[in-house]
Design a protein around this motif. Structure first.
Motif, mmCIF file in Angstrom:
data_model
loop_
_atom_site.group_PDB
_atom_site.id
_atom_site.type_symbol
_atom_site.label_atom_id
_atom_site.label_comp_id
_atom_site.label_asym_id
_atom_site.label_seq_id
_atom_site.Cartn_x
_atom_site.Cartn_y
_atom_site.Cartn_z
ATOM 1 N N PHE A 483 -11.955 -3.465 3.891
ATOM 2 C CA PHE A 483 -11.107 -4.435 4.585
ATOM 3 C C PHE A 483 -10.357 -3.791 5.751
ATOM 4 O O PHE A 483 -10.353 -4.305 6.873
ATOM 5 N N MET A 484 -9.751 -2.627 5.511
ATOM 6 C CA MET A 484 -8.940 -1.985 6.544
ATOM 7 C C MET A 484 -9.807 -1.485 7.709
ATOM 8 O O MET A 484 -9.316 -1.345 8.834
ATOM 9 N N ARG A 489 -3.913 -3.587 12.328
ATOM 10 C CA ARG A 489 -2.570 -3.445 11.779
ATOM 11 C C ARG A 489 -1.779 -4.726 12.053
ATOM 12 O O ARG A 489 -1.776 -5.236 13.169
ATOM 13 N N GLY A 490 -1.133 -5.232 11.031
ATOM 14 C CA GLY A 490 -0.419 -6.497 11.164
ATOM 15 C C GLY A 490 -1.193 -7.673 10.593
ATOM 16 O O GLY A 490 -0.637 -8.759 10.408
ATOM 17 N N THR A 491 -2.489 -7.474 10.317
ATOM 18 C CA THR A 491 -3.284 -8.523 9.672
ATOM 19 C C THR A 491 -2.736 -8.787 8.271
ATOM 20 O O THR A 491 -2.370 -7.836 7.568
ATOM 21 N N PRO A 492 -2.626 -10.071 7.844
ATOM 22 C CA PRO A 492 -2.155 -10.351 6.484
ATOM 23 C C PRO A 492 -2.939 -9.542 5.445
ATOM 24 O O PRO A 492 -4.163 -9.532 5.453
ATOM 25 N N GLY A 493 -2.204 -8.855 4.566
ATOM 26 C CA GLY A 493 -2.815 -8.051 3.526
ATOM 27 C C GLY A 493 -2.996 -6.589 3.896
ATOM 28 O O GLY A 493 -3.319 -5.765 3.036
ATOM 29 N N TYR A 494 -2.791 -6.233 5.169
ATOM 30 C CA TYR A 494 -3.041 -4.863 5.621
ATOM 31 C C TYR A 494 -2.094 -3.879 4.925
ATOM 32 O O TYR A 494 -2.524 -2.842 4.406
ATOM 33 N N GLN A 499 -0.754 0.205 0.785
ATOM 34 C CA GLN A 499 0.068 0.635 -0.342
ATOM 35 C C GLN A 499 -0.791 0.928 -1.575
ATOM 36 O O GLN A 499 -0.557 1.901 -2.290
ATOM 37 N N TYR A 500 -1.797 0.084 -1.817
ATOM 38 C CA TYR A 500 -2.665 0.300 -2.984
ATOM 39 C C TYR A 500 -3.420 1.616 -2.840
ATOM 40 O O TYR A 500 -3.536 2.392 -3.814
ATOM 41 N N LEU A 501 -3.934 1.882 -1.672
ATOM 42 C CA LEU A 501 -4.691 3.127 -1.466
ATOM 43 C C LEU A 501 -3.813 4.339 -1.600
ATOM 44 O O LEU A 501 -4.275 5.428 -2.001
ATOM 45 N N GLN A 502 -2.509 4.188 -1.266
ATOM 46 C CA GLN A 502 -1.591 5.324 -1.355
ATOM 47 C C GLN A 502 -1.056 5.529 -2.775
ATOM 48 O O GLN A 502 -0.979 6.644 -3.273
ATOM 49 N N ASN A 503 -0.712 4.422 -3.414
ATOM 50 C CA ASN A 503 -0.020 4.510 -4.713
ATOM 51 C C ASN A 503 -0.838 3.987 -5.904
ATOM 52 O O ASN A 503 -0.453 4.216 -7.051
ATOM 53 N N GLY A 504 -1.899 3.249 -5.633
ATOM 54 C CA GLY A 504 -2.700 2.712 -6.734
ATOM 55 C C GLY A 504 -2.102 1.488 -7.385
ATOM 56 O O GLY A 504 -2.488 1.109 -8.484
#
Length: 505
Positions: A483-484, A489-494, A499-504
């Motif tokens: 998705f990314m 940057r700024g797209t809804p959900g970005y 955050q998920y990729l960084q923190n799980g």
């Protein structure tokens, strides 16, 4: 005499058989011998003899469920249903592990017209076999016979949950209609009709047309009737279709007559308007001629400078009287030409507020008036049911109401007309997340992900669906990275993906 001889032979046969049994080595062999002899009688089409053999064997071995079940089947085949059911009930009580017998008991009780006893039997079976959709189907039908519509709906819902198809959806529509819940009835009929796979979907479409007609939703009913003709041809022999078509034809004829009358009135109005404009033009010309005549009769300019000031006011008054002529001339200006005449800003402002039916539907939707929006969009579809944008907007309105199955049915209509629309495809995915199981939703998302490889919305939907389904973290992370890679940057959900990729989490 013949009957007595036959009876004597039967007793003799049983006596001989009993003597044979007594010589067998073990209990199991004796029971097997009884069953074998009964089977021979059945093969010889002597069910009465088979029943006597099994009954005698059961008297000898009263704890044998094998003989009890065999006797029950023989009695059932000979039409002794009550005795058969009683024997099977006794068998399952002696051996609770043989709970499959409850199905046969329930079927016999249903055949006897004992709906409540049949329901009790199937419910006993479902305690350990809750995944049997046929059992839930029977419970739904028997409750319907008893008028227990709430219980019937619960059972039919389980049936549909296990095997979603047009048949349970149709039954749910019929049950909700009998319960006078027309909103749910319409929704389930729509879902059943959407399958387009068998007789049940055809029945559902006929029920939907009849329901919409009875509710005087003639535009919607006409759309569905057209769909019925496209799918099943011009054979309208179904009584529901015949009745609805008669009403809809009368309504359409009345509508055309009203439209013709309105057109005639509009023609008369235009003629009167033309007459009024002609009269105004003639009056303007008359005033212009009168003004020209007055000017011609004036004194020379030198003398006019010495006239009374009141003459100036008269001239001014005459100038004001030219206004009708100026307005008329302005109307005659060719397109693209300019005029110094003042614009009627109030009229223009008023005209700018007039909305088309489609814009009215959008405005009603944005204001949260979903029923009004739905009615407006259906009216538009009544005139042209090939507009995917109107189907899409109609689906959005149903979706906003939480009417998932109507939303699904209408977004499918939009997709069939615009299969390459990314917006419609994404709305379809959002909708089926509420109507289909997760496996099915994921299959659809993956297919559309290939069709729209540069769509951030669809890629994000895939990642979020995997996350809700508790997929392995590595798979969810891969979907978010996908998705990314195409989102800005700024797209809804970005930020959520980041955050998920960084923190799980």
């Amino acid at each position: 005499m013949q009957k007595s001889l036959q009876r004597a032979l039967t007793l003799l046969s049983i006596a001989v058989f009993a003597a044979v049994i007594s010589g067998c080595a073990s209990r199991e062999e004796k029971i097997q011998s009884v069953q074998a002899k009964a089977n021979e009688a059945l093969f010889a089409d002597r069910s009465d003899l088979a029943i006597e053999i099994l009954a005698d064997g059961l008297d000898t071995f009263p704890d044998s469920n094998e003989l009890r079940i065999a006797l029950a089947r023989a009695l059932q085949n000979s039409g002794n249903l009550e005795e058969a059911a009683a024997l099977l009930e006794e068998a399952v009580k002696l051996d609770p592990d043989a709970d499959q017998l409850w199905v046969k008991i329930g079927e016999i009780r249903a055949t006897l017209g004992q709906s409540q006893a049949a329901i009790t039997a199937f419910e006993a079976y479902l305690k350990n076999h809750a995944g049997d959709f046929l059992a839930w189907k029977t419970v739904a039908l028997e409750n319907e016979k008893l008028g227990k519509l709430t219980d019937a709906i619960k059972a039919a819902s389980k049936w549909n949950e296990i095997t979603p198809s047009s048949q349970p959806a149709l039954k749910l529509g019929q049950l909700y209609l009998a319960s006078r819940n027309t909103a749910q009835a319409r929704s389930w009929f729509s879902q059943a009709a959407a399958y387009a796979d068998d007789g049940a979907s055809k029945d559902a479409l006929a029920e939907l047309i009849k329901l919409e007609t009875s509710l005087k939703q003639f535009q919607q009913a006409t759309v569905w009737l057209t769909k019925y003709g496209q799918r099943y041809g011009s054979d309208f022999s179904d009584p529901r279709i015949q009745e609805s078509k008669t009403v809809l034809d009368s309504w359409d004829r009345a509508r055309r007559e009203i439209a013709a009358a309105a057109a005639e009135l509009e023609k008369e109005r235009e003629e009167l308007e033309a007459q009024r404009l002609a009269e105004e033009e003639a009056e303007a010309k008359r005033q212009a001629e009168a003004l020209a005549s007055n000017v011609a009769s004036k004194k020379p300019a030198a003398q006019s400078e010495q006239t009374d000031p009141q003459d100036d006011s008269a001239a001014a008054s005459a100038t004001v009287e030219r206004a009708p002529l100026a307005l008329f001339d302005e109307e005659e200006v060719a397109p693209g030409a300019t005029t110094d005449a003042p614009r009627d800003e109030a009229s223009e402002a008023e005209g700018s507020l007039e909305l088309s039916p489609y814009e009215e539907g959008i405005a009603a939707y944005e204001a949260g008036n979903y029923d009004e929006a739905i009615a407006l969009f259906w009216e538009l579809l009544g005139n042209n049911d090939n507009d995917p944008q109107v189907w899409y907007r109609l689906s959005q309105a149903y979706y906003a109401q939480g009417n998932w199955y109507d939303a699904e049915n209408t977004i499918l209509q939009a997709r069939s007309r615009a299969p390459r629309s990314e917006v419609i495809a994404h709305q379809y995915l959002l909708t089926i997340a509420n109507t289909q199981n997760t496996t099915r939703v994921l299959e659809e998302i993956k297919a559309l992900r290939l069709l729209f490889p540069q769509s951030p919305a669809i890629a994000l939907t895939l990642a979020n669906t995997l996350r809700k389904a508790n997929a392995p973290r590595s798979i969810i992370a891969a979907a978010y990275r996908d998705f990314m890679a195409i989102a800005q940057r700024g797209t809804p959900g970005y930020e959520e993906a980041k955050q998920y990729l960084q923190n799980g989490n």
